[in-house]
Scaffold this active site. Structure first.
Site, PDB file in Angstrom:
ATOM      1  N   LYS A  12       0.843  -1.200   0.000  1.00 52.69           N
ATOM      2  CA  LYS A  12       0.000   0.000   0.000  1.00 52.69           C
ATOM      3  C   LYS A  12       0.883   1.258   0.000  1.00 52.69           C
ATOM      4  CE  LYS A  12      -3.794  -2.411   2.382  1.00 52.69           C
ATOM      5  NZ  LYS A  12      -4.767  -2.389   3.496  1.00 52.69           N
ATOM      6  N   TYR A  52     -12.020  -2.678  -3.531  1.00 50.90           N
ATOM      7  CA  TYR A  52     -12.607  -2.850  -2.192  1.00 50.90           C
ATOM      8  C   TYR A  52     -14.138  -2.776  -2.219  1.00 50.90           C
ATOM      9  CZ  TYR A  52      -8.131  -2.669   0.367  1.00 50.90           C
ATOM     10  OH  TYR A  52      -6.880  -2.950   0.886  1.00 50.90           O
ATOM     11  N   ASN A 115      -1.936  -0.022   7.307  1.00 48.99           N
ATOM     12  CA  ASN A 115      -1.436  -1.371   7.607  1.00 48.99           C
ATOM     13  C   ASN A 115      -0.590  -1.999   6.504  1.00 48.99           C
ATOM     14  OD1 ASN A 115      -3.575  -1.850   5.947  1.00 48.99           O
ATOM     15  ND2 ASN A 115      -4.628  -3.302   7.282  1.00 48.99           N
ATOM     16  N   HIS A 118      -1.684  -5.422   1.397  1.00 44.04           N
ATOM     17  CA  HIS A 118      -2.963  -6.113   1.146  1.00 44.04           C
ATOM     18  C   HIS A 118      -2.710  -7.534   0.674  1.00 44.04           C
ATOM     19  CE1 HIS A 118      -6.792  -7.223  -0.741  1.00 44.04           C
ATOM     20  NE2 HIS A 118      -6.059  -7.609  -1.781  1.00 44.04           N
ATOM     21  N   GLU A 129      -9.368 -10.079  -8.157  1.00 46.39           N
ATOM     22  CA  GLU A 129      -8.401  -8.984  -7.987  1.00 46.39           C
ATOM     23  C   GLU A 129      -7.289  -9.049  -9.035  1.00 46.39           C
ATOM     24  OE1 GLU A 129      -7.274  -9.370  -3.843  1.00 46.39           O
ATOM     25  OE2 GLU A 129      -9.280  -8.793  -3.165  1.00 46.39           O
TER      26      GLU A 129
HETATM   27  P1  RTP Z   1      -6.771  -5.947   2.939  1.00 48.70           P
HETATM   28  O1  RTP Z   1      -8.024  -6.269   2.151  1.00 48.70           O
HETATM   29  O2  RTP Z   1      -6.261  -4.564   2.680  1.00 48.70           O
HETATM   30  O3  RTP Z   1      -5.725  -7.014   2.786  1.00 48.70           O
HETATM   31  O4  RTP Z   1      -7.165  -5.963   4.495  1.00 48.70           O
HETATM   32  P2  RTP Z   1      -7.976  -7.081   5.290  1.00 48.70           P
HETATM   33  O5  RTP Z   1      -8.521  -8.108   4.340  1.00 48.70           O
HETATM   34  O6  RTP Z   1      -7.115  -7.556   6.378  1.00 48.70           O
HETATM   35  O7  RTP Z   1      -9.181  -6.248   5.916  1.00 48.70           O
HETATM   36  P3  RTP Z   1     -10.510  -5.709   5.173  1.00 48.70           P
HETATM   37  O8  RTP Z   1     -11.645  -5.996   6.081  1.00 48.70           O
HETATM   38  O9  RTP Z   1     -10.574  -6.234   3.775  1.00 48.70           O
HETATM   39  O10 RTP Z   1     -10.285  -4.155   5.167  1.00 48.70           O
HETATM   40  C1  RTP Z   1      -9.558  -3.529   4.134  1.00 48.70           C
HETATM   41  C2  RTP Z   1      -8.719  -2.431   4.703  1.00 48.70           C
HETATM   42  O11 RTP Z   1      -9.559  -1.385   5.203  1.00 48.70           O
HETATM   43  C3  RTP Z   1      -8.905  -0.746   6.289  1.00 48.70           C
HETATM   44  N1  RTP Z   1      -9.736  -0.830   7.473  1.00 48.70           N
HETATM   45  N2  RTP Z   1      -9.937   0.169   8.276  1.00 48.70           N
HETATM   46  N3  RTP Z   1     -10.876   1.821  10.358  1.00 48.70           N
HETATM   47  C4  RTP Z   1     -11.198   0.549  10.364  1.00 48.70           C
HETATM   48  O12 RTP Z   1     -11.838   0.058  11.225  1.00 48.70           O
HETATM   49  C5  RTP Z   1     -10.737  -0.262   9.252  1.00 48.70           C
HETATM   50  N4  RTP Z   1     -11.041  -1.523   9.045  1.00 48.70           N
HETATM   51  C6  RTP Z   1     -10.411  -1.885   7.912  1.00 48.70           C
HETATM   52  C7  RTP Z   1      -7.601  -1.473   6.510  1.00 48.70           C
HETATM   53  O13 RTP Z   1      -6.565  -0.785   5.794  1.00 48.70           O
HETATM   54  C8  RTP Z   1      -7.861  -2.824   5.891  1.00 48.70           C
HETATM   55  O14 RTP Z   1      -6.660  -3.477   5.530  1.00 48.70           O
HETATM   56 MG    MG Z   2      -9.538  -7.591   2.615  1.00 43.17          MG
END
Ligand code: RTP
Ligand code: MG
Length: 151
Positions: A12, A52, A115, A118, A129
């Site tokens: 990212k 997303y 974070n 991804h 994707e």
């Molecule tokens: P990613 O898709 O980026 O690999 O992350 P992930 O699966 O671990 O989590 P996801 O639920 O898909 O969320 C995508 C990204 O959104 C941001 N986020 N912010 N503020 C919040 O509560 C929150 N929750 C998620 C994070 O950057 C997350 O990686």
């Molecule tokens: Mg995710």
């Protein structure tokens, strides 16, 4: 041979700015996965909203898109045995507070909104994707010379 899969991994904008690209690539290489595609891109808001799309109703969605659109991203495809699940394990939990030390987020991140990287969360989403981020001709077919020592 068990499931050889592909996953979409992205460094990212914060990961790129902080010089973590090489480190993240090195972890996937060292684990034994095969690099299939790699590029540095600024894909724009619409593309990031598609990436997303499942999160579009979340309160953090606008901030997430702004963050992802704030600088270049390193987009990659990695291939190997159970790479979707293993890639997620290597990333660590979404919220770095819960990411174990030794994972990418557990070593380099503090806040959920920054974070670093991804990873696709399922084989189906990986396929979606990869098709969104790469043209078919950008996926490179090559034989890993060390394969017999990895599998
Ligand atoms: P990613 O898709 O980026 O690999 O992350 P992930 O699966 O671990 O989590 P996801 O639920 O898909 O969320 C995508 C990204 O959104 C941001 N986020 N912010 N503020 C919040 O509560 C929150 N929750 C998620 C994070 O950057 C997350 O990686
Ligand atoms: Mg995710």
């Amino acid at each position: 041979m068990p499931a050889i899969e592909r996953t979409f991994i992205a460094v990212k904008p914060d990961g790129v700015q902080r010089g973590l690209v090489g480190n993240i690539i090195a972890r996937f290489e060292a684990r034994g996965f095969r690099l299939v595609a790699l590029k540095l891109v600024r894909p724009g808001k619409e593309h990031l909203e598609q990436h997303y799309a499942e999160l579009k109703d979340k309160p953090f969605f606008p901030g997430l898109i702004e963050y992802m659109n704030s600088g270049p991203i390193v987009a990659m495809v990695w291939e190997g045995l159970d790479v979707v699940k293993t890639g997620r394990a290597m990333l660590g939990a979404t919220n770095p507070l819960a990411s174990a030390p030794g994972t990418i987020r557990g070593d380099y991140a503090i806040a959920v909104g920054r974070n670093v990287a991804h990873g696709s969360d399922s084989v189906e989403n990986a396929e979606r994707e990869i098709a969104l981020w790469f043209k078919p001709e950008e996926l490179v077919d090559w034989e890993q010379s060390q394969k017999a020592w990895i599998y």
